[in-house]
Enzyme design. Sequence first.
Site, mmCIF file in Angstrom:
data_model
loop_
_atom_site.group_PDB
_atom_site.id
_atom_site.type_symbol
_atom_site.label_atom_id
_atom_site.label_comp_id
_atom_site.label_asym_id
_atom_site.label_seq_id
_atom_site.Cartn_x
_atom_site.Cartn_y
_atom_site.Cartn_z
ATOM 1 N N GLY A 107 0.699 -1.186 0.058
ATOM 2 C CA GLY A 107 0.167 -0.067 0.163
ATOM 3 C C GLY A 107 0.841 1.389 -0.083
ATOM 4 O O GLY A 107 2.095 1.292 0.034
ATOM 5 N N ASP A 142 7.856 5.800 8.818
ATOM 6 C CA ASP A 142 7.480 7.020 9.370
ATOM 7 C C ASP A 142 6.597 8.012 8.004
ATOM 8 O O ASP A 142 6.035 9.045 8.478
ATOM 9 C CB ASP A 142 8.764 8.136 9.666
ATOM 10 N N ARG A 193 3.713 14.702 -7.239
ATOM 11 C CA ARG A 193 3.742 13.986 -8.424
ATOM 12 C C ARG A 193 2.362 13.611 -9.236
ATOM 13 O O ARG A 193 1.332 13.891 -8.746
ATOM 14 C CB ARG A 193 4.512 12.716 -8.406
ATOM 15 N N ASP A 269 4.623 -4.432 -7.670
ATOM 16 C CA ASP A 269 4.054 -3.187 -6.938
ATOM 17 C C ASP A 269 4.441 -1.939 -7.559
ATOM 18 O O ASP A 269 3.870 -0.865 -7.269
ATOM 19 C CB ASP A 269 3.937 -3.218 -5.351
#
Length: 510
Positions: A107, A142, A193, A269
């Site tokens: 994810g 983080d 982006r 991924d």
Amino acid sequence: MSAAAPAPEDRPEAPGEPPTGGGLEWINRFAALPDAFHHRPDPAPFPGAQLLASSPAMRERLSLTPDDLAAEPWLGMITRGEPVAGTPQVASVYAGHQFGVYVPQLGDGRAKLLGEVRTPAGEHWELQSKGSGPTAFSRHADGRAVLRSSIREYLVSEHMAAMGIPTTRAVALYGSSLRVFRERIESGAVVLRAAPSFLRFGHFEYFHYAGYPERLRQLIDYALDHDFPEHREAEDPVRAMLETVTARTAELMADWQAVGFCHGVMNTDNMSLTGLTIDYGPFAFMDAYDPDYICNHTDQGGRYAFARQPGVALWNLTRLAETLVAHFNAPDVDTAVEQAKSVLEAFQGQFRAAWLRRMRAKLGLQLEREEDESLVQELLARMAAEGIDYTRLFRQLPELEDGGTRQGFIEELEDPQAWQAWEERYRERLAQESRPTPERHAAMRAVNPKYVLRNHLAQTAIERAEDGDFSELERLQRVLSRPFDEQPEAEDLAELPPAWASGIQLSCSS
């Protein structure tokens, strides 16, 4: 394995107003999917946020100004993840095969989808902030990015686009006073982006392997509507989508191989459903040509070595096909499997044809001849044997042909006779072409970049930026936006890398 935790149904409306600038229309189709597809992260502090650089090309596409990007509400939305009315930020869930090993849940661990916009020109762009804080998928990390890696992604995204290679884009780069620990303590940064779509192969793997066929079907329908609407009326929309993804991936691999680009982490991924280069980590443009070049020192086995990239792409496409085959419009499973195999079997031919087109263009060849592939392969073998710089050799071919730097070049080789034999073969092949030499040379310079983002160039810009000097970043951005042009004031950026460049090591945190 459970899907992403659903967000509360009574989530309050986010405060504030939709961001302004250029008449953008916010439509946010991915955020409208059920909560199983994504999670809404909380805003995170980003002290001392400031705009460091922005892409003129993408500002124009999005009708934004530097002032828009440097001020609220854009600043808070991008760097702190603050919600804005009409633009719920989400982090999407996906899985993936990492170095060949399946990981059931990954994810967006440090990326947040700000939303999807429609520009006044009718273009659709999804906007992501990368490095703006933790999400539900940060896996105890983080959720931050550092200036070092952010500068690399910012520069190369726009550089690849300038070379005509499909890629996610970088709109802006932000710095801060936030300190982030990686191999050392570094400055935190955020990249804004953009892409027409951020869907990855791993999105489909997540729902397939977790056993959620209804959710997978919903994702497939979303992809068809969002990214492949031309296939909605096809006899088999899902198979048609796989055919397009396969063809686009073959073209992308040909692009990479033609310019000497090594991605470094071709996990499923990190593979774009729409054929974009995505997730720039330990990437590199080769200096001396080496088909076994490994740009990621984490990749001890060389799984993602330069010459292996097309094969890895096919392996990844096979994993994607496995998630889609049950949704083919086929009379039975066996037929669907055979149809998927047929689609995948076309990849090698598609890649070879696309790669040969690019290599012919690099050599200035318009006509197609059966011997062209062996001519190219012999040249590459000579380059590998001699350690010849990939970018400079192709850029200098017109000069070598004219004799301008030929003699000095030949004298530097360990096996000048072998080079001369290839050169004679090349001249014989050129004799079959009818295009005037000046026109051919101009065409060669239009496809062989003079400037690429070599590791040492990026490293120099990074070190100066870490000291507060962004002039080299600005210079690189300006020069790399015109990679095929002669730019006399930037000749130093086209030189061979210095000896210290061989000591640069890149990892997945780069």
